[in-house]
Write a protein that holds these residues in place. Structure first.
Motif, PDB file in Angstrom:
ATOM      1  N   ALA A 184       0.851  -1.199   0.000  1.00 30.53           N
ATOM      2  CA  ALA A 184       0.000   0.000   0.000  1.00 30.53           C
ATOM      3  C   ALA A 184       0.882   1.242   0.000  1.00 30.53           C
ATOM      4  CB  ALA A 184      -0.934  -0.007   1.204  1.00 30.53           C
ATOM      5  N   CYS A 185       1.977   1.172   0.750  1.00 30.39           N
ATOM      6  CA  CYS A 185       2.897   2.305   0.825  1.00 30.39           C
ATOM      7  C   CYS A 185       3.554   2.543  -0.533  1.00 30.39           C
ATOM      8  CB  CYS A 185       3.942   2.036   1.904  1.00 30.39           C
ATOM      9  SG  CYS A 185       4.983   3.452   2.218  1.00 30.39           S
ATOM     10  N   VAL A 186       3.917   1.460  -1.220  1.00 29.16           N
ATOM     11  CA  VAL A 186       4.490   1.590  -2.559  1.00 29.16           C
ATOM     12  C   VAL A 186       3.492   2.266  -3.498  1.00 29.16           C
ATOM     13  CG1 VAL A 186       5.271   0.325  -4.596  1.00 29.16           C
ATOM     14  CG2 VAL A 186       5.981  -0.439  -2.325  1.00 29.16           C
ATOM     15  N   GLU A 187       2.245   1.820  -3.443  1.00 26.69           N
ATOM     16  CA  GLU A 187       1.222   2.387  -4.332  1.00 26.69           C
ATOM     17  C   GLU A 187       1.041   3.879  -4.040  1.00 26.69           C
ATOM     18  OE1 GLU A 187      -0.346   0.812  -6.803  1.00 26.69           O
ATOM     19  OE2 GLU A 187      -0.345  -1.340  -6.344  1.00 26.69           O
ATOM     20  N   ALA A 188       1.131   4.242  -2.767  1.00 26.87           N
ATOM     21  CA  ALA A 188       1.014   5.661  -2.407  1.00 26.87           C
ATOM     22  C   ALA A 188       2.185   6.442  -2.984  1.00 26.87           C
ATOM     23  CB  ALA A 188       0.954   5.807  -0.886  1.00 26.87           C
ATOM     24  N   ALA A 189       3.372   5.854  -2.909  1.00 25.87           N
ATOM     25  CA  ALA A 189       4.557   6.527  -3.450  1.00 25.87           C
ATOM     26  C   ALA A 189       4.417   6.719  -4.968  1.00 25.87           C
ATOM     27  CB  ALA A 189       5.815   5.728  -3.129  1.00 25.87           C
ATOM     28  N   ILE A 190       3.862   5.698  -5.640  1.00 27.84           N
ATOM     29  CA  ILE A 190       3.659   5.815  -7.093  1.00 27.84           C
ATOM     30  C   ILE A 190       2.630   6.910  -7.397  1.00 27.84           C
ATOM     31  CG2 ILE A 190       2.829   4.610  -9.165  1.00 27.84           C
ATOM     32  CD1 ILE A 190       4.054   2.011  -7.939  1.00 27.84           C
ATOM     33  N   MET A 191       1.571   6.974  -6.566  1.00 28.64           N
ATOM     34  CA  MET A 191       0.599   8.065  -6.731  1.00 28.64           C
ATOM     35  C   MET A 191       1.286   9.421  -6.629  1.00 28.64           C
ATOM     36  SD  MET A 191      -2.578   6.731  -4.341  1.00 28.64           S
ATOM     37  CE  MET A 191      -3.482   8.286  -4.332  1.00 28.64           C
ATOM     38  N   ALA A 192       2.200   9.525  -5.667  1.00 31.64           N
ATOM     39  CA  ALA A 192       2.908  10.794  -5.474  1.00 31.64           C
ATOM     40  C   ALA A 192       3.750  11.125  -6.698  1.00 31.64           C
ATOM     41  CB  ALA A 192       3.785  10.713  -4.217  1.00 31.64           C
ATOM     42  N   VAL A 193       4.472  10.119  -7.192  1.00 31.11           N
ATOM     43  CA  VAL A 193       5.320  10.320  -8.366  1.00 31.11           C
ATOM     44  C   VAL A 193       4.473  10.745  -9.567  1.00 31.11           C
ATOM     45  CG1 VAL A 193       6.759   9.085 -10.054  1.00 31.11           C
ATOM     46  CG2 VAL A 193       7.147   8.754  -7.599  1.00 31.11           C
ATOM     47  N   GLU A 194       3.328  10.083  -9.732  1.00 30.61           N
ATOM     48  CA  GLU A 194       2.452  10.382 -10.868  1.00 30.61           C
ATOM     49  C   GLU A 194       1.841  11.778 -10.758  1.00 30.61           C
ATOM     50  OE1 GLU A 194       1.576   8.505 -13.687  1.00 30.61           O
ATOM     51  OE2 GLU A 194       3.365   7.392 -13.075  1.00 30.61           O
ATOM     52  N   SER A 195       1.459  12.163  -9.540  1.00 33.75           N
ATOM     53  CA  SER A 195       0.756  13.442  -9.436  1.00 33.75           C
ATOM     54  C   SER A 195       1.731  14.614  -9.379  1.00 33.75           C
ATOM     55  CB  SER A 195      -0.209  13.439  -8.249  1.00 33.75           C
ATOM     56  OG  SER A 195       0.491  13.697  -7.066  1.00 33.75           O
ATOM     57  N   ALA A 196       2.897  14.425  -8.750  1.00 29.66           N
ATOM     58  CA  ALA A 196       3.850  15.535  -8.676  1.00 29.66           C
ATOM     59  C   ALA A 196       4.731  15.595  -9.931  1.00 29.66           C
ATOM     60  CB  ALA A 196       4.719  15.395  -7.423  1.00 29.66           C
ATOM     61  N   ARG A 197       4.736  14.504 -10.699  1.00 31.16           N
ATOM     62  CA  ARG A 197       5.607  14.391 -11.881  1.00 31.16           C
ATOM     63  C   ARG A 197       7.054  14.672 -11.531  1.00 31.16           C
ATOM     64  NH1 ARG A 197       2.699  13.301 -16.147  1.00 31.16           N
ATOM     65  NH2 ARG A 197       0.474  13.781 -16.133  1.00 31.16           N
ATOM     66  N   ARG A 198       7.502  14.031 -10.451  1.00 32.29           N
ATOM     67  CA  ARG A 198       8.909  14.125 -10.039  1.00 32.29           C
ATOM     68  C   ARG A 198       9.417  12.700  -9.850  1.00 32.29           C
ATOM     69  NH1 ARG A 198       8.183  18.715  -5.306  1.00 32.29           N
ATOM     70  NH2 ARG A 198       7.469  20.404  -6.665  1.00 32.29           N
ATOM     71  N   ASP A 199      10.725  12.534  -9.728  1.00 33.62           N
ATOM     72  CA  ASP A 199      11.258  11.176  -9.823  1.00 33.62           C
ATOM     73  C   ASP A 199      11.945  10.633  -8.560  1.00 33.62           C
ATOM     74  OD1 ASP A 199      13.449  12.724  -9.852  1.00 33.62           O
ATOM     75  OD2 ASP A 199      14.209  12.067 -11.788  1.00 33.62           O
ATOM     76  N   SER A 200      11.726  11.273  -7.420  1.00 37.91           N
ATOM     77  CA  SER A 200      12.320  10.756  -6.191  1.00 37.91           C
ATOM     78  C   SER A 200      11.318  10.821  -5.049  1.00 37.91           C
ATOM     79  CB  SER A 200      13.546  11.578  -5.783  1.00 37.91           C
ATOM     80  OG  SER A 200      14.466  11.630  -6.832  1.00 37.91           O
TER      81      SER A 200
END
Lengths: 487, 446
Positions: free
Chosen positions: B140-156
């Protein structure tokens, strides 16, 4: 109880409770003397206040609005809805399996580790692979894990340009999704007219950028991929690996093994082939098996046997790491292990034979009424393409909904995508010929209704708890939780 | 014939006849001869039910359960009390033998349960929306991190080193294959180092992941972290213990964007690590980036209230090639268990479980640190877990405790080499004063 339509929140009444705890025996302390009040909530969590009887009746009533394998025939293609043996539930619930902590010292969990070790061996034997990890939580999670292993394999060889995965257009939807999540670009290849891999089209896309090919065999059409050896050779010659999606493994247990067909990485669905219940959408379990030289990439930890003791091995430098907390769905593994022992090697083979017999039996009886695009011997499932002589334009969806009125769970519909109006039927081996005959009769009756009274199909179902649901309204006017203030 | 296979030999004959086949073998002519398995599978069995049951009981008896041992072990799986009705209701076979609710007309039971589960997870976390569950807390934490990457359009993404080691490991496995950099921020005195966090959070950071209470049981000060994260337009992700929310401020109160966590303690048995459930809740702004299944309320053609899977446009079977998540099966039955547990405990019960756990943990800490042999590793406010340190190795302490049928704590040096002799203990509402006193007494003399 067809009319039971309450939400638990509507039953809530201040002051009721369904739980009891012993009084706190470590003295009366104020919470804010232990934890600064700035960290504490001012309000209470808005959960229901109901009595124990309320809880029991509520969930019991809700359960009766469901249809499970225990309710009736569930020919849902690609999902292998076989009977879920009761004894397996009892075994998984044994306190010394269910009430053990994952971080207990190894000497206190030898039985659990032994079970995992043995299940690894059994699944390896069934699939012809070297080792199996039990860590992945579901089929799609297994696919992702397998693809990570494939990527790690290429990277370990210093080959970093292989960033593409080939997926046939007949594949399960999770295949391309998993490849995308693993960071691959997806190359889709069109199937030939029989739904098999088109060798010429495959050759055309093979290159030194291909990491691998994902395939299920039997295919999603329920047909054995006869050129599998050639496919494997072609992919291997191009330097790629072959991934086996085990969703259809119920057709081939004890008859043929993906390892012998040339597959390098495989996953199985314990919740399909190995009888563990689907739980209304999980928990599944998607063990991943690999050939010998890929064992080093399996997730940590593996279970090993050292000096007659079972141990967890974390010291695996080439491992892709962890894909899940702890060791996977142990509780599901217990049920699959119990199932395999209940069947034995010959019993598993017999299960596949009977699953195939049942599928062919239904297929032959229905092909006079529904269009059968691939008229040849099928494996554990087959795909119809809508009604024959369908002048009233009754859709596959209408047929499925009408089946509900007759007390059946419908087959999988509109999948695979390469067959129009697909009706995918998988009876499994745990159904009797009488059950199949009744289902066949109903399917024939529906085909007659489609001619004589199409309206009854187009407005079906009529006899269920609720009838067709307005999905557009659900998506447009989003109500995703109960709101006290809007009642 | 086998008890799970009803067709008799006579049935078989009649069926083959109707197909026009002579033998079962005729149905396998499409499998090339050179691919046929020429041997019998080397697998034991078939076992009768009685033989199986005896075998399984024997095997399980090589394990010690938390009924055999008094459990002070936590670190991600928790020995909370599970009311009797939870298992009885979850074992209704209409629930557990059903498939995913793709045919809503005959799946209203499952669908309504998920709707109620969604409502209760939102109440607990204070968030707007949640899905029908994820595999576990770590994924679930990984999926949240991917959501963050997708919405912020940043790579870290930045993750605190006070986040559960398994969660960080799973995060790294996934992100390695997505080319997303995972940057760990150090801790100071058992909590996230705010100064270091500030220096790390820059224009490349999509999200910040903080566990609260953290892996050491300590309550992190989210106020400052929230300011740093949002000033950088990053997504704030909180990994929480759902039981703690019975007494602690909800993540929404701190302005958290995505709340994830391990839901095992909501009525699920520990079962040697799974199956559990992960939960993921977020605000309406990020709703359409949320992976997994979601149930919505609608009406049927007769105007009757009905539930159905919705927001499917995000699902993998539609976005086959652009999927950002591949989750399909989730943890339906475990979410059902969590829903029954939350309903049973209710408003007062969830608070009492949390309160008793906290009070007993603090009592245990006081008893254990009385003589000075054991000291609190970090002197910070904690919930139900706390770390001790002493001159004795944690494996030795645990071995000594096991002699007295006590399941000791988690040795911290495995994941934090600098915390040599650190021992993380957990106390839930199940423990009694007598058991805690015994723990202190045994540990004192090891």
């Amino acid at each position: 109880m067809k009319d039971y339509n309450s939400l638990i929140f509507e039953l809530s009444k201040e002051g009721r409770k369904a739980y009891s705890l012993p009084p706190c025996d470590v003295g009366e302390t104020r919470l804010d003397s232990l934890i600064p009040s700035s960290f504490l909530r001012d309000d209470e969590v808005d959960l229901p206040e109901v009595s124990e009887v309320d809880v029991v009746r509520h969930f019991t009533n809700l359960s009766t609005k469901n249809y499970g394998v225990d309710t009736g025939f569930y020919p849902l293609g690609s999902c292998t809805m076989k009977y879920n043996p009761k004894i397996n539930e009892d075994m998984a619930a044994l306190s010394r399996f269910s009430d053990i902590h994952p971080l207990q010292p190894e000497e206190t969990v030898q039985g659990a580790l032994e079970l995992m070790f043995n299940l690894d061996s059994m699944l390896s034997e069934i699939t012809g692979m070297e080792r199996v990890t039990l860590q992945p939580a579901a089929g799609a999670h297994g696919e992702l894990t397998g693809l990570m292993i494939i990527k790690a394999y290429h990277e370990n060889r210093g080959d970093k340009k292989r960033n593409k995965i080939i997926v046939p257009d007949s594949a399960h939807g999770t295949n391309p999704a998993s490849a995308a999540v693993a960071g691959f670009e997806i190359i889709e290849i069109e199937s030939d007219k029989n739904g098999a891999v088109d060798l010429e089209k495959l050759k055309a896309v093979l290159s030194d950028e291909i990491a691998g090919l994902m395939l299920t065999n039997p295919s999603t059409l329920g047909l054995f991929e006869q050129n599998i050896k050639q496919i494997a050779d072609l992919v291997h010659e191009a330097g790629g690996l072959l991934y086996y999606d085990g969703a259809n493994a119920n057709a081939i247990m004890g008859i043929a093994r993906p390892g012998d067909m040339g597959f390098d990485v495989i996953h199985l669905n314990l919740h399909k082939t190995f009888s563990t219940p689907h739980g209304g959408g999980g928990p599944g379990s998607g063990p991943v098996g690999v050939r010998k030289d890929l064992v080093q990439f399996l997730p940590i930890p593996t279970v090993e046997k050292k000096d007659a003791k079972y141990v967890l091995d974390y010291d695996r430098p080439h491992s892709i790491g962890k894909v899940k907390s702890f060791y996977g769905h142990f509780g599901v593994a217990v049920k699959a292990y119990a199932y395999i022992l209940s069947m034995g090697g010959d019993g598993l083979k017999n299960a596949s034979q009977e699953a195939v017999l049942n599928a062919n039996y239904i297929m032959n009886k229905l092909k006079k009424y529904y269009y059968l695009p691939m008229d040849q011997v099928c494996k554990h499932e087959f795909v119809l393409s809508g009604l024959l002589d369908n002048e009233n334009h009754v859709s596959t969806l209408d047929v499925a909904k009408r089946l509900l009125d007759y007390g059946y769970h419908p087959p999988t519909i509109y999948f695979p995508l390469i067959v129009s109006d697909a009706i995918m039927i998988e009876p499994t081996e745990t159904e009797s010929v009488e059950t199949l005959d009744s289902f066949i009769d109903v399917m024939i009756k529906i085909s007659e209704e489609a001619k004589e009274n199409p309206e009854i199909l187009k407005t079906a179902p009529h006899d269920t708890n609720v009838r067709r649901i307005d999905e557009v309204k659900a998506a447009r006017n989003l109500i995703l939780k109960w709101d006290k203030n809007k009642q | 014939m086998h008890r799970y296979i009803p067709n008799t030999e006579a049935d078989e004959k009649q069926m083959l006849n109707s197909i026009g086949a002579k033998s079962i073998e005729d149905l396998f002519v499409d499998i090339p001869k050179n691919l046929r398995l020429e041997k019998n599978l080397n697998i034991h069995g078939p076992l009768s039910e009685l033989e199986l049951s005896n075998h399984m009981k024997n095997l399980s008896n090589s394990n010690k359960s938390v009924d055999d041992l008094v459990c002070f072990l936590g670190a991600g799986a928790y020995d909370h009390y599970i009311p009797s009705i939870v298992k009885h209701l979850a074992m209704r076979s209409e629930f557990y033998t059903a498939y995913t609710p793709y045919q809503p007309e005959i799946s209203q039971g499952t669908l309504q349960v998920i709707f109620e589960y969604q409502t209760m997870i939102c109440s607990l976390t204070g968030m707007d929306v949640t899905n029908a569950s994820m595999y576990d807390g770590a994924t679930a934490c990984v999926e949240a991190a991917i959501m963050a990457v997708e919405s912020a359009r940043r790579d870290s993404v930045v993750v605190s080193s006070t986040v559960h080691p398994d969660v960080r490991k799973v995060l790294k496995s996934y992100m390695r294959f997505r080319d997303v950099e995972v940057i760990e921020v150090d801790m100071t005195d058992g909590v996230t180092d705010i100064e270091k966090l500030k220096s790390l959070v820059g224009s490349n950071i999509a999200g910040v992941i903080i566990q609260n209470p953290n892996f050491f049981g300590i309550i992190e000060d989210m106020t400052e972290i929230e300011k740093i994260t949002h000033a950088n337009k990053s997504v704030l992700i909180n990994y929480v213990d759902p039981i703690s929310l019975g007494i602690l401020k909800s993540p929404a109160d701190y302005g958290v964007d995505i709340v994830v966590g391990e839901g095992q303690s909501l009525g699920n048995s520990m079962s040697f690590g799974g199956p559990y459930l992960g939960f993921l809740a977020t605000n309406s702004k990020l709703m359409r980036k949320m992976p997994g299944r979601i149930v919505g309320q609608s009406d049927d053609v007769d105007g009757k209230r009905a539930f159905v899977l919705t927001l499917q446009a995000r699902e993998q079977h539609i976005r086959r090639y652009k999927a950002t998540s591949n989750i399909c099966s989730n943890q339906g039955l475990n979410a059902l268990i969590a829903a029954i547990y939350m309903t049973t405990m209710g408003k007062k019960g969830i608070k009492e479980v949390a309160e008793q756990s906290a009070k007993k943990a603090h009592y245990a800490m006081n008893q254990l640190t009385k003589t000075g042999k054991f000291k609190l590793l970090f002197d910070k406010p904690f919930f139900k877990e706390f770390a001790l340190t002493s001159s004795v190795e944690s494996t030795r302490i645990n071995k000594g405790l096991l002699h007295h049928n006590i399941l000791g704590g988690y040795g911290l040096d495995k994941d934090y080499p600098e915390l040599k002799n650190g021992l993380l203990l957990c106390v839930t509402e199940k423990r009694t004063k007598e058991q805690i006193d015994k723990l202190a007494q045994v540990m004192e003399v090891i």
